[in-house]
Design a protein around this motif. Structure first.
Motif, PDB file in Angstrom:
ATOM      1  N   THR A 112       0.875  -1.159   0.000  1.00 48.39           N
ATOM      2  CA  THR A 112       0.000   0.000   0.000  1.00 48.39           C
ATOM      3  C   THR A 112       0.916   1.213   0.000  1.00 48.39           C
ATOM      4  O   THR A 112       2.074   1.121   0.383  1.00 48.39           O
ATOM      5  N   GLY A 113       0.431   2.337  -0.421  1.00 48.07           N
ATOM      6  CA  GLY A 113       1.303   3.509  -0.451  1.00 48.07           C
ATOM      7  C   GLY A 113       0.703   4.600  -1.289  1.00 48.07           C
ATOM      8  O   GLY A 113      -0.506   4.608  -1.531  1.00 48.07           O
ATOM      9  N   PRO A 114       1.543   5.501  -1.777  1.00 53.64           N
ATOM     10  CA  PRO A 114       1.022   6.590  -2.592  1.00 53.64           C
ATOM     11  C   PRO A 114       0.346   6.050  -3.850  1.00 53.64           C
ATOM     12  O   PRO A 114       0.742   5.007  -4.374  1.00 53.64           O
ATOM     13  N   ASP A 117       0.303   6.871 -10.857  1.00 54.58           N
ATOM     14  CA  ASP A 117      -0.306   6.932 -12.183  1.00 54.58           C
ATOM     15  C   ASP A 117       0.213   5.735 -12.980  1.00 54.58           C
ATOM     16  O   ASP A 117       1.431   5.549 -13.088  1.00 54.58           O
ATOM     17  N   PRO A 118      -0.677   4.899 -13.539  1.00 60.78           N
ATOM     18  CA  PRO A 118      -0.213   3.729 -14.302  1.00 60.78           C
ATOM     19  C   PRO A 118       0.780   4.089 -15.406  1.00 60.78           C
ATOM     20  O   PRO A 118       1.662   3.297 -15.734  1.00 60.78           O
ATOM     21  N   ASN A 165      -1.450  -0.164  -8.000  1.00 56.25           N
ATOM     22  CA  ASN A 165      -2.649  -0.645  -7.322  1.00 56.25           C
ATOM     23  C   ASN A 165      -3.738   0.419  -7.420  1.00 56.25           C
ATOM     24  O   ASN A 165      -3.462   1.614  -7.463  1.00 56.25           O
ATOM     25  N   ALA A 166      -4.980  -0.043  -7.409  1.00 56.01           N
ATOM     26  CA  ALA A 166      -6.117   0.870  -7.544  1.00 56.01           C
ATOM     27  C   ALA A 166      -6.265   1.760  -6.318  1.00 56.01           C
ATOM     28  O   ALA A 166      -5.849   1.396  -5.212  1.00 56.01           O
ATOM     29  N   LEU A 172       2.074  -0.415  -5.262  1.00 54.31           N
ATOM     30  CA  LEU A 172       2.547  -1.083  -6.468  1.00 54.31           C
ATOM     31  C   LEU A 172       2.546  -2.589  -6.241  1.00 54.31           C
ATOM     32  O   LEU A 172       2.826  -3.056  -5.144  1.00 54.31           O
ATOM     33  N   THR A 173       2.247  -3.331  -7.293  1.00 53.01           N
ATOM     34  CA  THR A 173       2.378  -4.787  -7.277  1.00 53.01           C
ATOM     35  C   THR A 173       3.396  -5.166  -8.346  1.00 53.01           C
ATOM     36  O   THR A 173       3.279  -4.741  -9.495  1.00 53.01           O
TER      37      THR A 173
END
Length: 196
Positions: A112-114, A117-118, A165-166, A172-173
């Motif tokens: 989890t985090g900021p 933008d994809p 991540n949404a 990020l994943t």
């Protein structure tokens, strides 16, 4: 005088870390040396890294199914270490890290985090690229961690997929998919944004 000495020691340590990271990136980009590979248990490597340096203040969710790949143990250990360090460094207070391995050949680390933008995700895997502007603080990093992960993955014939991540979770994943032992050398795609 003591403050100046501490500052100089900090600068020297940061410089040493940068040089080590650049050397590791260069070695990874050269590929694997003949005779340097063998079976490596990625689930055990991930468990050992989490035990050796447990993230404080973060929830860690592990789903570590058996996953043995053929590769260089030292480089794969660095790949796992960099993924976990990135997930910790770019997390939020009270956040979460998810670490998973699958028998199908995938290692995945998510945090989890900021909100990212994809469109910015591909550049995060380039050397010296960072999501946020450099603040020149201790432990900030040089922006090499994920580029080293990408180089090590390529050296092992693995594909790497990174996805933002949404919202509102953010973060990020990163998924690294290794070729199955009986299919070493062939490429198997992974759905999502393929980076390398």
């Amino acid at each position: 005088m003591a403050r100046i000495r501490e500052r100089l020691i900090g600068v020297a340590e940061a410089g040493e870390h940068l040089v080590e990271s650049l050397l590791l990136l260069a070695v990874s980009q050269e590929g694997l040396e003949p005779g340097s590979t063998g079976p490596v248990d990625l689930a055990a490597l991930a468990a050992a890294e989490l035990a050796a340096d447990p993230p404080h203040g973060l929830t860690v969710v592990r789903t570590l199914a058996p996953l043995t790949v053929t590769g260089d143990r030292t480089l794969l250990g660095q790949l796992v270490r960099n993924l976990l360090a990135n997930a910790v460094r770019h997390n939020r207070a009270g956040g979460r890290i998810v670490v998973a391995t699958s028998a199908g050949g995938e290692l995945a680390v998510s945090n989890t985090g900021p909100v990212i933008d994809p469109a910015d995700v591909p550049r995060l895997l380039e050397p010296f690229r960072r999501r946020a502007e450099r603040r020149h603080t201790a432990g900030e990093g040089a922006g090499l961690g994920l580029s080293i992960v990408a180089a090590i993955a390529r050296a092992h014939g693995a594909s790497l997929v990174a996805e933002a991540n949404a919202e509102p979770e953010g973060g990020l994943t990163v998924r690294v998919r290794f070729p199955a032992a009986e299919q070493q050398g062939t490429s198997r795609g992974t759905p999502g944004r393929k980076i390398c």
